[in-house]
Design a protein around this motif. Structure first.
Motif, PDB file in Angstrom:
ATOM      1  N   PHE A  30       0.830  -1.205   0.000  1.00 40.23           N
ATOM      2  CA  PHE A  30       0.000   0.000   0.000  1.00 40.23           C
ATOM      3  C   PHE A  30       0.867   1.259   0.000  1.00 40.23           C
ATOM      4  O   PHE A  30       0.604   2.225   0.710  1.00 40.23           O
ATOM      5  N   ILE A  31       1.893   1.238  -0.828  1.00 37.14           N
ATOM      6  CA  ILE A  31       2.813   2.361  -0.934  1.00 37.14           C
ATOM      7  C   ILE A  31       2.092   3.639  -1.359  1.00 37.14           C
ATOM      8  O   ILE A  31       2.560   4.757  -1.088  1.00 37.14           O
ATOM      9  N   ASP A  32       0.930   3.488  -2.009  1.00 41.21           N
ATOM     10  CA  ASP A  32       0.147   4.654  -2.435  1.00 41.21           C
ATOM     11  C   ASP A  32      -0.277   5.526  -1.253  1.00 41.21           C
ATOM     12  O   ASP A  32      -0.615   6.703  -1.431  1.00 41.21           O
ATOM     13  N   LEU A  33      -0.268   4.947  -0.055  1.00 45.26           N
ATOM     14  CA  LEU A  33      -0.686   5.690   1.133  1.00 45.26           C
ATOM     15  C   LEU A  33       0.453   6.474   1.785  1.00 45.26           C
ATOM     16  O   LEU A  33       0.224   7.185   2.767  1.00 45.26           O
ATOM     17  N   LYS A  34       1.649   6.347   1.243  1.00 43.84           N
ATOM     18  CA  LYS A  34       2.827   6.930   1.891  1.00 43.84           C
ATOM     19  C   LYS A  34       2.637   8.400   2.239  1.00 43.84           C
ATOM     20  O   LYS A  34       2.993   8.840   3.340  1.00 43.84           O
ATOM     21  N   SER A  71     -17.785   5.610   6.451  1.00 42.08           N
ATOM     22  CA  SER A  71     -16.904   6.778   6.541  1.00 42.08           C
ATOM     23  C   SER A  71     -15.562   6.513   5.864  1.00 42.08           C
ATOM     24  O   SER A  71     -14.973   7.420   5.255  1.00 42.08           O
ATOM     25  N   LEU A  72     -15.082   5.275   5.931  1.00 42.25           N
ATOM     26  CA  LEU A  72     -13.851   4.938   5.214  1.00 42.25           C
ATOM     27  C   LEU A  72     -14.062   5.052   3.707  1.00 42.25           C
ATOM     28  O   LEU A  72     -13.188   5.569   2.988  1.00 42.25           O
ATOM     29  N   ASP A  73     -15.186   4.593   3.212  1.00 37.32           N
ATOM     30  CA  ASP A  73     -15.454   4.689   1.779  1.00 37.32           C
ATOM     31  C   ASP A  73     -15.419   6.142   1.308  1.00 37.32           C
ATOM     32  O   ASP A  73     -14.874   6.457   0.240  1.00 37.32           O
ATOM     33  N   TRP A  74     -15.983   7.032   2.106  1.00 39.86           N
ATOM     34  CA  TRP A  74     -15.956   8.458   1.757  1.00 39.86           C
ATOM     35  C   TRP A  74     -14.514   8.971   1.758  1.00 39.86           C
ATOM     36  O   TRP A  74     -14.090   9.688   0.845  1.00 39.86           O
ATOM     37  N   MET A  87      -6.921  -2.458  -0.339  1.00 40.18           N
ATOM     38  CA  MET A  87      -6.569  -1.410   0.612  1.00 40.18           C
ATOM     39  C   MET A  87      -7.689  -1.215   1.627  1.00 40.18           C
ATOM     40  O   MET A  87      -7.448  -1.120   2.834  1.00 40.18           O
ATOM     41  N   ARG A  88      -8.912  -1.169   1.137  1.00 40.80           N
ATOM     42  CA  ARG A  88     -10.069  -1.012   2.024  1.00 40.80           C
ATOM     43  C   ARG A  88     -10.139  -2.161   3.028  1.00 40.80           C
ATOM     44  O   ARG A  88     -10.341  -1.949   4.231  1.00 40.80           O
ATOM     45  N   LYS A  89      -9.966  -3.373   2.533  1.00 40.46           N
ATOM     46  CA  LYS A  89     -10.029  -4.552   3.397  1.00 40.46           C
ATOM     47  C   LYS A  89      -8.960  -4.505   4.477  1.00 40.46           C
ATOM     48  O   LYS A  89      -9.219  -4.816   5.649  1.00 40.46           O
ATOM     49  N   ARG A  90      -7.754  -4.100   4.100  1.00 42.02           N
ATOM     50  CA  ARG A  90      -6.649  -4.047   5.060  1.00 42.02           C
ATOM     51  C   ARG A  90      -6.878  -2.969   6.117  1.00 42.02           C
ATOM     52  O   ARG A  90      -6.645  -3.193   7.310  1.00 42.02           O
ATOM     53  N   LEU A  91      -7.334  -1.807   5.702  1.00 37.36           N
ATOM     54  CA  LEU A  91      -7.595  -0.724   6.650  1.00 37.36           C
ATOM     55  C   LEU A  91      -8.668  -1.117   7.660  1.00 37.36           C
ATOM     56  O   LEU A  91      -8.540  -0.847   8.862  1.00 37.36           O
ATOM     57  N   LEU A  92      -9.712  -1.764   7.186  1.00 35.74           N
ATOM     58  CA  LEU A  92     -10.774  -2.191   8.096  1.00 35.74           C
ATOM     59  C   LEU A  92     -10.277  -3.260   9.065  1.00 35.74           C
ATOM     60  O   LEU A  92     -10.631  -3.259  10.251  1.00 35.74           O
TER      61      LEU A  92
END
Length: 230
Positions: A30-34, A71-74, A87-92
């Motif tokens: 998830f390097i895009d989140l850096k 709220s994460l989806d937003w 990414m969504r799955k990992r964050l949750l």
């Protein structure tokens, strides 16, 4: 009247709500989140709170896990990460094991050793709270973990704060309520609790009818405010 019961908000008070995004950003996948994880974490939390308030005042309750997902989806869309299911799955998943702030365990242990009752009072669903408490390793130093799900309305509805009196049989003046959310502290103060605002970000005090009795930068001095000088 002396303090007998210390009540803590969970998310943002005991558990670091930015930890999920921060941890994901460290993972190569998830390097895009850096660079965007701080904004993602901030938007996620902002919408999480806004949605609970709107659901409370419109009598449209759902559990906190549903609110957390919505709220994460937003926040993902706002920060340019929509359409990334992994990414969504990992964050949750990470939200179920948020890191506690470093002083939490010692602070709760001191309260417990002194014979005070300690409990969480949270918007979180029972399963979410159970997971967070277990992940933080503080299950043995808490006397309770109260969720709004038993009254089906989010904070700052007075019915939520009344759960403490029902559970522990204490008067409002015996309760020390601790939260990192100024609006939560205001709600608890309006209900009649002694209040502490944990102002980690050095924010201004909210312009509301009720203000915190004490403001602290972290949780370290909570035992002193509860009358413990060990």
């Amino acid at each position: 009247m002396p303090i007998t019961t210390c009540v803590f908000d969970a998310y943002g008070t005991l558990f670091d709500v930015a930890a999920a995004a921060r941890q994901a950003a460290k993972e190569p996948k998830f390097i895009d989140l850096k660079n965007s994880w701080p904004a993602l974490a901030e938007y996620w939390r902002l919408k999480q709170l806004q949605y609970t308030w709107l659901r409370a005042i419109t009598s449209s309750h759902t559990d906190f896990w549903q609110v957390t997902k919505e709220s994460l989806d937003w926040a993902l869309e706002k920060t340019g990460h929509a359409g990334k299911p992994e990414m969504r799955k990992r964050l949750l998943a990470l939200y179920w094991e948020l890191q506690p702030y470093p002083e939490v365990s010692d602070m709760l242990g001191r309260l417990k050793k002194a014979g005070l009752k300690t409990t969480i009072l949270s918007n979180g669903s029972p399963k979410m709270l159970e997971s967070a408490v277990k992940s933080a390793g503080i299950q043995d130093i808490l006397d309770g973990c109260l969720s709004v799900e038993s009254v089906k309305v989010f904070k700052p509805d007075p019915k939520v704060y009344n759960l403490v009196n029902k559970e522990f049989g204490c008067s409002t003046t015996e309760v020390l309520f601790v939260s990192s959310n100024g609006w939560d502290v205001a709600g608890a103060a309006g209900y009649g609790f002694n209040t502490v605002w944990v102002n980690r970000a050095n924010e201004p005090v909210d312009r509301l009818p009720w203000t915190p009795q004490k403001v602290l930068p972290n949780l370290k001095d909570i035992p002193k405010l509860a009358g413990i000088y060990d």
